[in-house]
Design a protein around this motif. Structure first.
Motif, PDB file in Angstrom:
ATOM      1  N   THR A 164       0.845  -1.201   0.000  1.00 32.89           N
ATOM      2  CA  THR A 164       0.000   0.000   0.000  1.00 32.89           C
ATOM      3  C   THR A 164       0.880   1.250   0.000  1.00 32.89           C
ATOM      4  O   THR A 164       2.023   1.223   0.446  1.00 32.89           O
ATOM      5  CB  THR A 164      -0.916   0.038   1.237  1.00 32.89           C
ATOM      6  OG1 THR A 164      -0.103  -0.035   2.413  1.00 32.89           O
ATOM      7  CG2 THR A 164      -1.916  -1.104   1.222  1.00 32.89           C
ATOM      8  N   ASN A 165       0.313   2.353  -0.482  1.00 32.43           N
ATOM      9  CA  ASN A 165       1.043   3.621  -0.443  1.00 32.43           C
ATOM     10  C   ASN A 165       0.727   4.325   0.877  1.00 32.43           C
ATOM     11  O   ASN A 165       0.038   3.768   1.736  1.00 32.43           O
ATOM     12  CB  ASN A 165       0.703   4.488  -1.661  1.00 32.43           C
ATOM     13  CG  ASN A 165      -0.744   4.913  -1.724  1.00 32.43           C
ATOM     14  OD1 ASN A 165      -1.494   4.762  -0.766  1.00 32.43           O
ATOM     15  ND2 ASN A 165      -1.153   5.452  -2.855  1.00 32.43           N
TER      16      ASN A 165
ATOM     17  N   ASN B  71      -1.340   6.572   1.536  1.00 36.38           N
ATOM     18  CA  ASN B  71      -2.773   6.807   1.735  1.00 36.38           C
ATOM     19  C   ASN B  71      -3.542   5.516   1.981  1.00 36.38           C
ATOM     20  O   ASN B  71      -4.756   5.542   2.126  1.00 36.38           O
ATOM     21  CB  ASN B  71      -3.370   7.503   0.503  1.00 36.38           C
ATOM     22  CG  ASN B  71      -2.756   8.863   0.269  1.00 36.38           C
ATOM     23  OD1 ASN B  71      -2.316   9.505   1.220  1.00 36.38           O
ATOM     24  ND2 ASN B  71      -2.717   9.293  -0.975  1.00 36.38           N
TER      25      ASN B  71
ATOM     26  N   ARG C 147      -3.787   2.972  -0.189  1.00 41.72           N
ATOM     27  CA  ARG C 147      -4.267   2.369  -1.429  1.00 41.72           C
ATOM     28  C   ARG C 147      -3.300   1.290  -1.905  1.00 41.72           C
ATOM     29  O   ARG C 147      -2.089   1.407  -1.760  1.00 41.72           O
ATOM     30  CB  ARG C 147      -4.413   3.415  -2.522  1.00 41.72           C
ATOM     31  CG  ARG C 147      -5.500   4.404  -2.217  1.00 41.72           C
ATOM     32  CD  ARG C 147      -5.657   5.364  -3.341  1.00 41.72           C
ATOM     33  NE  ARG C 147      -6.691   6.320  -3.014  1.00 41.72           N
ATOM     34  CZ  ARG C 147      -7.307   7.034  -3.906  1.00 41.72           C
ATOM     35  NH1 ARG C 147      -7.000   6.930  -5.175  1.00 41.72           N
ATOM     36  NH2 ARG C 147      -8.233   7.889  -3.543  1.00 41.72           N
TER      37      ARG C 147
END
Length: 133
Positions: A98-99, A101, A103
């Motif tokens: 995930t990044n 944020n 996502r």
């Protein structure tokens, strides 16, 4: 006369010097791996009738199922990073990276690099290379 019949003829062993078949003979056999396959050298691809393909592939991959097996092993190699935790974003094994944020993103380089040189990665890469010949 078929090649198998010719290979079974004792004169072939005595006089041909192996010239009819370009592959090296197996130890303790008058035949090569292509003409004398062992159990683990059969294709083994599942067939619709519930059986498995018995095409010998001691030298070359089964031409009928080569591309299906190649696609399977490539998918397996692509998903191999999921077997490890990601040290960059702390994603657990079996979950996507995930990044910041939260996502889902492609696998982080640290996660992919952790697999380079592993036994499973090497085996999959070797199989893909062999099927690509």
């Amino acid at each position: 006369m078929t090649l198998d019949e010719e290979l079974e003829d004792s004169r072939w062993v005595d006089y041909s010097g192996g010239l009819r078949c370009p592959f090296n003979r197996r130890t303790g056999s008058d035949r090569c791996a292509h003409h004398d396959p062992r159990e683990g050298e059969l294709c083994g691809y599942p067939l619709d009738d519930g059986g498995t393909c018995t095409t010998p592939q001691g030298v070359f991959a089964c031409c009928d199922h080569r591309y299906a097996r190649l696609a399977h092993f490539k998918r397996k190699l692509e998903q191999l990073p999921l077997t490890l935790d990601c040290s960059y974003c702390d994603a657990a094994s079996g979950t996507s990276c995930t990044n910041g944020n939260g996502r889902a993103v492609a696998f982080h380089k640290k996660r992919v690099n952790a697999l380079q040189g592993s036994e499973e990665h090497r085996e999959l890469s070797d199989t893909i290379k062999w099927l690509s010949l």
